[in-house]
Motif scaffolding. Structure first.
Motif, PDB file in Angstrom:
ATOM      1  N   ARG A  84       0.837  -1.206   0.000  1.00 20.70           N
ATOM      2  CA  ARG A  84       0.000   0.000   0.000  1.00 20.70           C
ATOM      3  C   ARG A  84       0.874   1.260   0.000  1.00 20.70           C
ATOM      4  NH1 ARG A  84      -5.412   0.582   1.721  1.00 20.70           N
ATOM      5  NH2 ARG A  84      -5.321  -1.544   2.590  1.00 20.70           N
ATOM      6  N   ILE A 129       1.366   4.270  -2.944  1.00 21.04           N
ATOM      7  CA  ILE A 129       1.208   5.688  -2.636  1.00 21.04           C
ATOM      8  C   ILE A 129       2.411   6.490  -3.138  1.00 21.04           C
ATOM      9  CG2 ILE A 129       1.159   7.355  -0.736  1.00 21.04           C
ATOM     10  CD1 ILE A 129      -0.523   5.308   0.842  1.00 21.04           C
ATOM     11  N   ILE A 140       2.293   6.783  -6.964  1.00 21.83           N
ATOM     12  CA  ILE A 140       1.267   7.737  -7.392  1.00 21.83           C
ATOM     13  C   ILE A 140       1.788   9.169  -7.245  1.00 21.83           C
ATOM     14  CG2 ILE A 140      -1.012   8.687  -6.820  1.00 21.83           C
ATOM     15  CD1 ILE A 140      -1.886   5.835  -6.098  1.00 21.83           C
ATOM     16  N   ALA A 169      -2.349  10.078 -12.474  1.00 16.87           N
ATOM     17  CA  ALA A 169      -2.208   9.752 -11.053  1.00 16.87           C
ATOM     18  C   ALA A 169      -3.576   9.532 -10.421  1.00 16.87           C
ATOM     19  CB  ALA A 169      -1.456  10.862 -10.329  1.00 16.87           C
ATOM     20  N   GLU A 170      -4.559  10.345 -10.814  1.00 19.80           N
ATOM     21  CA  GLU A 170      -5.917  10.176 -10.286  1.00 19.80           C
ATOM     22  C   GLU A 170      -6.503   8.840 -10.724  1.00 19.80           C
ATOM     23  OE1 GLU A 170      -8.256  13.510 -11.453  1.00 19.80           O
ATOM     24  OE2 GLU A 170      -7.007  14.974 -10.388  1.00 19.80           O
ATOM     25  N   GLN A 224      -4.899   6.174  -8.647  1.00 19.43           N
ATOM     26  CA  GLN A 224      -5.445   6.240  -7.288  1.00 19.43           C
ATOM     27  C   GLN A 224      -6.820   5.586  -7.227  1.00 19.43           C
ATOM     28  OE1 GLN A 224      -3.957   7.823  -4.250  1.00 19.43           O
ATOM     29  NE2 GLN A 224      -5.488   6.277  -3.655  1.00 19.43           N
ATOM     30  N   LYS A 225      -7.624   5.816  -8.239  1.00 17.86           N
ATOM     31  CA  LYS A 225      -8.960   5.223  -8.272  1.00 17.86           C
ATOM     32  C   LYS A 225      -8.881   3.702  -8.339  1.00 17.86           C
ATOM     33  CE  LYS A 225     -13.347   5.364 -10.791  1.00 17.86           C
ATOM     34  NZ  LYS A 225     -14.089   5.956 -11.951  1.00 17.86           N
ATOM     35  N   SER A 264      -6.397   1.900  -7.270  1.00 16.32           N
ATOM     36  CA  SER A 264      -5.901   1.474  -5.968  1.00 16.32           C
ATOM     37  C   SER A 264      -7.023   1.433  -4.948  1.00 16.32           C
ATOM     38  CB  SER A 264      -4.798   2.421  -5.496  1.00 16.32           C
ATOM     39  OG  SER A 264      -4.346   2.072  -4.209  1.00 16.32           O
ATOM     40  N   ASP A 265      -7.850   2.460  -4.939  1.00 22.56           N
ATOM     41  CA  ASP A 265      -8.969   2.503  -3.988  1.00 22.56           C
ATOM     42  C   ASP A 265      -9.910   1.321  -4.207  1.00 22.56           C
ATOM     43  OD1 ASP A 265      -7.939   4.819  -2.954  1.00 22.56           O
ATOM     44  OD2 ASP A 265      -9.294   6.149  -4.069  1.00 22.56           O
TER      45      ASP A 265
END
Length: 283
Positions: free
Chosen positions: A132, A136, A139, A150-151, A154-155, A157-158
């Motif tokens: 995790r 981060i 990203i 990057a967004e 991140q999405k 990853s979420d």
């Protein structure tokens, strides 16, 4: 490689060296030598990557007392600040050729590596954080060159880590090969599999060795299952879950962009986008 450099290695080993040529460009220079007592050696000269040299030596240290088949380092030295050399016992090995049985045995060999080095500690090797945290950090690097990308990462990853059971555990480390793939596997005349090139060896969670492998060599579902079958048999633990592997795949893909884009490596960057597409599609 200058004749002076070659001569210094010859003097250290007490034998003449002959260059080994390759069909494709290679970042190292390689030689073959035969000592006075008839011992044949494979010599690797590493230029500009001192961490590779250290990784090879430390990996050998941890593997010496194990049954993992890998060539033994018999001598090594430093030429200057940029160049170092390693001399290995020579073995007549052939490149890895795909077959379901060999893919299964490759999985078992990686599992053996992880099992016999479980809990290893070494301050001279790179130590990876939990997955995790690794994602981060990647990203953050991507955000410097491409905020929308990057967004997107991140999405993904979420979504992957929304269920805590899908996250790779942050406990348990072993010696990682760091560049697991068919090009670093060879076989001898008895079809015994050997693992080569520990230049990227590190310490971290075992599944990090799946990061590149999964979308590079193991694209086919049947190959993935064969590899996992061998790996799980070696580990004698619960089977590896695909959701856990997806997390390290995302880490690997995210890390490609900050490397490939400044270098204009469009093929490598395209590969990273393909991984993102697959993860978004649940593949």
């Amino acid at each position: 490689m200058s004749s002076d450099t070659r001569g210094r290695i010859e003097a250290a080993l007490g034998c003449r060296l002959s260059p080994i040529t390759h069909d494709q460009p290679h970042h190292n220079t390689h030689y073959k030598g035969v000592t006075a007592d008839g011992t044949t050696l494979f010599i690797k000269v590493i230029d500009g990557h001192p961490a590779y040299y250290t990784a090879e030596l430390r990996a050998q240290h941890h593997l010496t007392a194990t049954h993992i088949p890998t060539p033994k380092i018999v001598a090594h030295g430093t030429l200057d600040e940029e160049r170092r050399w390693l001399a290995y016992e020579w073995h007549d090995l052939e490149p890895f050729v795909l077959s379901p049985d060999r893919i299964r045995r490759a999985g078992r060999l990686l599992g053996d590596l992880h099992a016999v080095t479980s809990g290893v500690q070494d301050d001279q090797l790179r130590r990876y954080a939990d997955v995790r945290e690794l994602i981060i950090k990647k990203i953050a690097l991507v955000a410097r060159i491409d905020p929308p990308l990057a967004e997107r990462i991140q999405k993904i990853s979420d979504q992957l880590l929304a269920d805590s059971q899908n996250a790779v555990p942050d406990s348990g480390v072993c010696l990682l090969h760091g560049d697991m793939g068919w090009r670093n596997l060879h076989v001898n005349s008895h079809d015994q599999m050997w693992l080569l090139d520990f230049e990227h060896a590190a310490i971290g969670h075992p599944l990090l060795d799946f990061a590149k492998l999964w979308d590079r060599e193991l694209n086919a579902p049947e190959d993935r299952e064969a590899f996992l079958s061998g790996y799980g048999h070696s580990q004698m633990t619960e089977p590896v879950r695909h959701e856990e592997i997806d997390s390290v795949r995302l880490w690997a893909a995210a890390g490609i962009f900050p490397y490939a884009r400044p270098r204009g490596d469009h093929d490598f960057e395209r590969h990273a986008y393909e991984i993102l597409d697959r993860l978004e599609g649940g593949r």
